[in-house]
Design a protein around this motif. Structure first.
Motif, PDB file in Angstrom:
ATOM      1  N   LEU A   1       1.823  13.103  -3.587  1.00 16.43           N
ATOM      2  CA  LEU A   1       3.279  13.006  -3.129  1.00 16.43           C
ATOM      3  C   LEU A   1       3.626  14.356  -2.760  1.00 16.43           C
ATOM      4  CD1 LEU A   1       5.742  11.369  -3.211  1.00 16.43           C
ATOM      5  CD2 LEU A   1       6.058  11.760  -5.586  1.00 16.43           C
ATOM      6  N   PRO A   2       3.494  15.450  -3.379  1.00 13.96           N
ATOM      7  CA  PRO A   2       3.752  16.728  -2.915  1.00 13.96           C
ATOM      8  C   PRO A   2       3.564  16.951  -1.707  1.00 13.96           C
ATOM      9  CG  PRO A   2       3.361  16.762  -5.163  1.00 13.96           C
ATOM     10  CD  PRO A   2       2.764  15.614  -4.892  1.00 13.96           C
ATOM     11  N   ILE A   3       2.046  16.691  -1.585  1.00 17.52           N
ATOM     12  CA  ILE A   3       1.342  17.229  -0.110  1.00 17.52           C
ATOM     13  C   ILE A   3       1.965  16.079   0.862  1.00 17.52           C
ATOM     14  CG2 ILE A   3      -0.569  16.897   1.081  1.00 17.52           C
ATOM     15  CD1 ILE A   3      -2.384  17.619  -1.250  1.00 17.52           C
ATOM     16  N   ALA A   4       1.972  14.881   0.833  1.00 14.83           N
ATOM     17  CA  ALA A   4       2.541  14.223   1.914  1.00 14.83           C
ATOM     18  C   ALA A   4       4.282  14.594   2.181  1.00 14.83           C
ATOM     19  CB  ALA A   4       2.509  12.587   1.367  1.00 14.83           C
TER      20      ALA A   4
ATOM     21  N   ILE B   1       4.106   5.416  -1.814  1.00 14.33           N
ATOM     22  CA  ILE B   1       5.114   6.667  -1.487  1.00 14.33           C
ATOM     23  C   ILE B   1       4.338   7.664  -0.675  1.00 14.33           C
ATOM     24  CG2 ILE B   1       7.040   8.317  -2.242  1.00 14.33           C
ATOM     25  CD1 ILE B   1       7.462   6.533  -4.798  1.00 14.33           C
ATOM     26  N   PRO B   2       3.324   8.166  -1.003  1.00 16.99           N
ATOM     27  CA  PRO B   2       2.656   9.039  -0.138  1.00 16.99           C
ATOM     28  C   PRO B   2       2.136   8.337   0.934  1.00 16.99           C
ATOM     29  CG  PRO B   2       1.699   9.151  -2.421  1.00 16.99           C
ATOM     30  CD  PRO B   2       2.743   7.964  -2.518  1.00 16.99           C
ATOM     31  N   LEU B   3       1.770   7.206   0.953  1.00 21.52           N
ATOM     32  CA  LEU B   3       1.437   6.465   2.179  1.00 21.52           C
ATOM     33  C   LEU B   3       2.508   6.300   3.305  1.00 21.52           C
ATOM     34  CD1 LEU B   3      -1.023   3.297   2.497  1.00 21.52           C
ATOM     35  CD2 LEU B   3       1.104   3.090   3.674  1.00 21.52           C
ATOM     36  N   ALA B   4       3.708   6.086   2.669  1.00 28.49           N
ATOM     37  CA  ALA B   4       4.859   5.653   3.497  1.00 28.49           C
ATOM     38  C   ALA B   4       5.181   7.033   4.307  1.00 28.49           C
ATOM     39  CB  ALA B   4       5.921   5.151   2.905  1.00 28.49           C
TER      40      ALA B   4
ATOM     41  N   PRO C   1      -3.887  16.431  10.393  1.00 24.22           N
ATOM     42  CA  PRO C   1      -4.800  16.444   9.348  1.00 24.22           C
ATOM     43  C   PRO C   1      -4.827  16.115   7.899  1.00 24.22           C
ATOM     44  CG  PRO C   1      -4.545  18.534   9.974  1.00 24.22           C
ATOM     45  CD  PRO C   1      -3.563  17.650  10.747  1.00 24.22           C
ATOM     46  N   ILE C   2      -3.544  16.722   7.320  1.00 25.86           N
ATOM     47  CA  ILE C   2      -3.052  16.416   6.097  1.00 25.86           C
ATOM     48  C   ILE C   2      -2.691  15.099   5.787  1.00 25.86           C
ATOM     49  CG2 ILE C   2      -1.400  17.248   4.302  1.00 25.86           C
ATOM     50  CD1 ILE C   2      -1.443  19.792   5.588  1.00 25.86           C
ATOM     51  N   GLY C   3      -1.781  14.456   6.402  1.00 28.19           N
ATOM     52  CA  GLY C   3      -1.601  13.333   6.682  1.00 28.19           C
ATOM     53  C   GLY C   3      -2.524  12.112   6.736  1.00 28.19           C
ATOM     54  N   PHE C   4      -3.672  12.367   7.763  1.00 23.97           N
ATOM     55  CA  PHE C   4      -4.808  11.892   7.465  1.00 23.97           C
ATOM     56  C   PHE C   4      -5.497  11.462   6.091  1.00 23.97           C
ATOM     57  CE2 PHE C   4      -9.569  11.279   8.007  1.00 23.97           C
ATOM     58  CZ  PHE C   4      -9.600   9.864   8.741  1.00 23.97           C
ATOM     59  N   PHE C   5      -5.665  12.670   5.466  1.00 25.46           N
ATOM     60  CA  PHE C   5      -6.323  12.775   4.085  1.00 25.46           C
ATOM     61  C   PHE C   5      -5.570  11.912   3.246  1.00 25.46           C
ATOM     62  CE2 PHE C   5      -6.699  15.302   0.197  1.00 25.46           C
ATOM     63  CZ  PHE C   5      -7.839  14.983   0.021  1.00 25.46           C
ATOM     64  N   THR C   6      -4.297  12.045   3.393  1.00 21.65           N
ATOM     65  CA  THR C   6      -3.322  11.322   2.248  1.00 21.65           C
ATOM     66  C   THR C   6      -3.383   9.968   2.412  1.00 21.65           C
ATOM     67  OG1 THR C   6      -2.054  13.392   2.078  1.00 21.65           O
ATOM     68  CG2 THR C   6      -0.942  11.341   1.132  1.00 21.65           C
ATOM     69  N   PHE C   7      -3.165   9.703   3.799  1.00 15.85           N
ATOM     70  CA  PHE C   7      -3.453   8.118   4.140  1.00 15.85           C
ATOM     71  C   PHE C   7      -4.395   7.533   3.687  1.00 15.85           C
ATOM     72  CE2 PHE C   7      -3.837   4.349   6.576  1.00 15.85           C
ATOM     73  CZ  PHE C   7      -2.566   3.899   6.734  1.00 15.85           C
TER      74      PHE C   7
ATOM     75  N   PHE D   1      -9.232  -4.267   5.632  1.00 17.54           N
ATOM     76  CA  PHE D   1      -9.576  -4.493   7.029  1.00 17.54           C
ATOM     77  C   PHE D   1      -8.081  -4.013   7.759  1.00 17.54           C
ATOM     78  CE2 PHE D   1     -10.258  -7.415  10.997  1.00 17.54           C
ATOM     79  CZ  PHE D   1     -10.973  -6.170  11.600  1.00 17.54           C
ATOM     80  N   VAL D   2      -7.267  -4.394   7.025  1.00 18.13           N
ATOM     81  CA  VAL D   2      -5.560  -3.883   7.678  1.00 18.13           C
ATOM     82  C   VAL D   2      -5.622  -2.398   7.473  1.00 18.13           C
ATOM     83  CG1 VAL D   2      -3.173  -3.997   7.324  1.00 18.13           C
ATOM     84  CG2 VAL D   2      -4.536  -6.359   7.284  1.00 18.13           C
ATOM     85  N   SER D   3      -5.858  -2.017   6.366  1.00 18.35           N
ATOM     86  CA  SER D   3      -5.809  -0.407   6.321  1.00 18.35           C
ATOM     87  C   SER D   3      -6.760   0.162   7.319  1.00 18.35           C
ATOM     88  CB  SER D   3      -6.327  -0.168   4.925  1.00 18.35           C
ATOM     89  OG  SER D   3      -5.286  -0.609   3.968  1.00 18.35           O
ATOM     90  N   SER D   4      -8.031  -0.320   7.550  1.00 19.38           N
ATOM     91  CA  SER D   4      -8.787   0.174   8.596  1.00 19.38           C
ATOM     92  C   SER D   4      -8.340   0.209   9.761  1.00 19.38           C
ATOM     93  CB  SER D   4     -10.404  -0.324   8.538  1.00 19.38           C
ATOM     94  OG  SER D   4     -10.378  -1.358   8.837  1.00 19.38           O
ATOM     95  N   LEU D   5      -7.646  -0.950  10.376  1.00 22.06           N
ATOM     96  CA  LEU D   5      -7.068  -0.938  11.666  1.00 22.06           C
ATOM     97  C   LEU D   5      -5.801   0.149  11.727  1.00 22.06           C
ATOM     98  CD1 LEU D   5      -7.153  -5.052  11.896  1.00 22.06           C
ATOM     99  CD2 LEU D   5      -8.425  -3.183  13.353  1.00 22.06           C
ATOM    100  N   PHE D   6      -5.135   0.202  10.707  1.00 19.69           N
ATOM    101  CA  PHE D   6      -3.934   0.994  10.850  1.00 19.69           C
ATOM    102  C   PHE D   6      -4.458   2.518  10.968  1.00 19.69           C
ATOM    103  CE2 PHE D   6      -1.056  -2.473   9.654  1.00 19.69           C
ATOM    104  CZ  PHE D   6       0.041  -2.325  10.581  1.00 19.69           C
ATOM    105  N   VAL D   7      -5.519   2.822  10.281  1.00 21.31           N
ATOM    106  CA  VAL D   7      -6.194   4.129  10.569  1.00 21.31           C
ATOM    107  C   VAL D   7      -6.475   4.402  11.876  1.00 21.31           C
ATOM    108  CG1 VAL D   7      -8.103   5.639   9.920  1.00 21.31           C
ATOM    109  CG2 VAL D   7      -7.041   4.429   8.063  1.00 21.31           C
TER     110      VAL D   7
END
Length: 368
Positions: free
Chosen positions: A350-353, A174-177, A213-219, A266-272
């Motif tokens: 979750l609250p931060i995202a 959920i935070p990732l989405a 930056p907040i979304g990047f930290f959460t992701f 590897f998928v996560s690193s590519l999506f980052v």
């Protein structure tokens, strides 16, 4: 105006005069694209496994793999061949259907995620208009496979590992989405290609990293938890659950479980890289601006193949930077407790995202 012709259309123009129909060429193109993608994925995973072993050995002041190939470069391949040849053991009292289907459901969604990853504007297997949504939806199947594997093994450690995997995945998906939704709002598109192109205007300064930056930290944290990397490897904690959901597995099925986290990492690193680091674009604004002018390519002689190769190299460099940080995190931080893991997901990320998403919506409405 110079019309943009895709690489596929140019290759088709070479074969069409000799009588090759468009339908036959499309089928051959699909087979060729899948072969290239799978070959690249296999090589990338072998490199990641070798790098993690060497980096972890360096952190712990030891040598690591050294004798299988030059500096142990084919050690991961040797391990894969060994697992492929090992006996496939099935628990007598387990559920054979769930036990056999579980590893497939864990690995296949991760492989399908590579369909929507662009290494360059034309180097993508399936440019869906809902590419990001497709990735989030398909990755939600993995916890079902882990839960099926844990239950089908008829082992209390495996069952607890499957339950932990399902709870962890739900907590951090959920935070990732929500973090990805903020990027979608900024780019006005769910297409991965459009998201990268939205960051191409000013090079390094156009990256979503500075706008989110907040979304990047959460992701970043949520992706580590989704990949079950330390300090979030509770579903397979060796000290507590032996190996969790993969305790009863051997041979090729165990190899599936071994490969899936690395493929997912590897998928996560590519999506980052795609979502926050500008994808295949140059980091220097001047070079990025030059890419918009077709005459520059005509003068310098840069063709489609060299452009795709350059974009792929840039994407991989950015991705391997994220991989290095993930490996350093694994061998630096201790494992947290299961209650701390769930509290971090539900009470912090979750609250931060959600707040970041609401802030992004407010700013978007204000700028309209």
């Amino acid at each position: 105006m110079i019309l943009h012709i895709t690489l596929k259309e140019k290759i088709f123009s070479l074969f069409f005069p000799i009588g090759l129909s468009k339908m036959v060429f499309s089928l051959l193109w699909i087979v060729f694209s899948i072969f290239v993608l799978m070959s690249g994925i296999i090589i990338a995973v072998l490199v990641i496994v070798w790098l993690e072993r060497k980096i972890s050995a360096s952190i712990q002041q030891r040598i690591g793999p050294e004798y299988a190939g030059l500096l142990g470069t084919i050690q991961a391949l040797a391990d894969g061949i060994k697992l492929f040849l090992k006996e496939n053991i099935i628990p007598a009292q387990g559920d054979h259907w769930l036990f056999n289907i579980g590893p497939i459901l864990v690995l296949m969604p991760v492989l399908l995620s590579y369909l929507v990853i662009p290494f360059e504007n034309d180097a993508i297997l399936a440019d869906f208009n809902i590419g990001v949504f497709f990735w989030i939806a398909i990755s939600s199947i993995v916890p079902l496979g882990l839960l099926m594997s844990g239950y089908g093994s008829n082992n209390k450690y495996s069952f607890l590992g499957g339950l932990r995997a399902a709870a962890q995945s739900i907590s951090y998906e959920i935070p990732l989405a929500l973090s990805v939704s903020s990027i979608v709002l900024l780019s006005n598109s769910l297409s991965t290609v459009d998201i990268v192109q939205a960051q191409s205007k000013y090079g390094l300064f156009s990256w979503n990293l500075w706008r989110q930056p907040i979304g990047f930290f959460t992701f970043f944290i949520a992706s580590l938890a989704e990949c079950e990397r330390l300090p979030f490897d509770l579903p397979e904690a060796e000290e507590e659950l032996v190996a969790g959901y993969q305790t009863e597995y051997s041979g090729i099925k165990f190899a599936f479980f071994y490969l899936a986290p690395y493929l997912n990492l590897f998928v996560s690193s590519l999506f980052v890289t795609i979502l926050y680091l500008g994808g295949w674009n140059f980091s220097i604004p001047f070079l990025s601006i030059l890419n918009n002018f077709e005459p520059i390519f005509l003068i310098t002689g840069i063709n489609d193949v060299s452009r795709i190769v350059a974009g792929t190299i840039i994407t991989l460099i950015k991705s391997y930077l994220f991989l290095f940080i993930s490996m350093m995190t694994r061998w630096t931080l201790p494992r947290i407790r299961i209650d701390q893991l769930l509290n971090l997901g539900w009470k912090f990320l979750l609250p931060i995202a959600l707040g970041n998403l609401l802030l992004t919506i407010s700013l978007q409405l204000f700028l309209l």
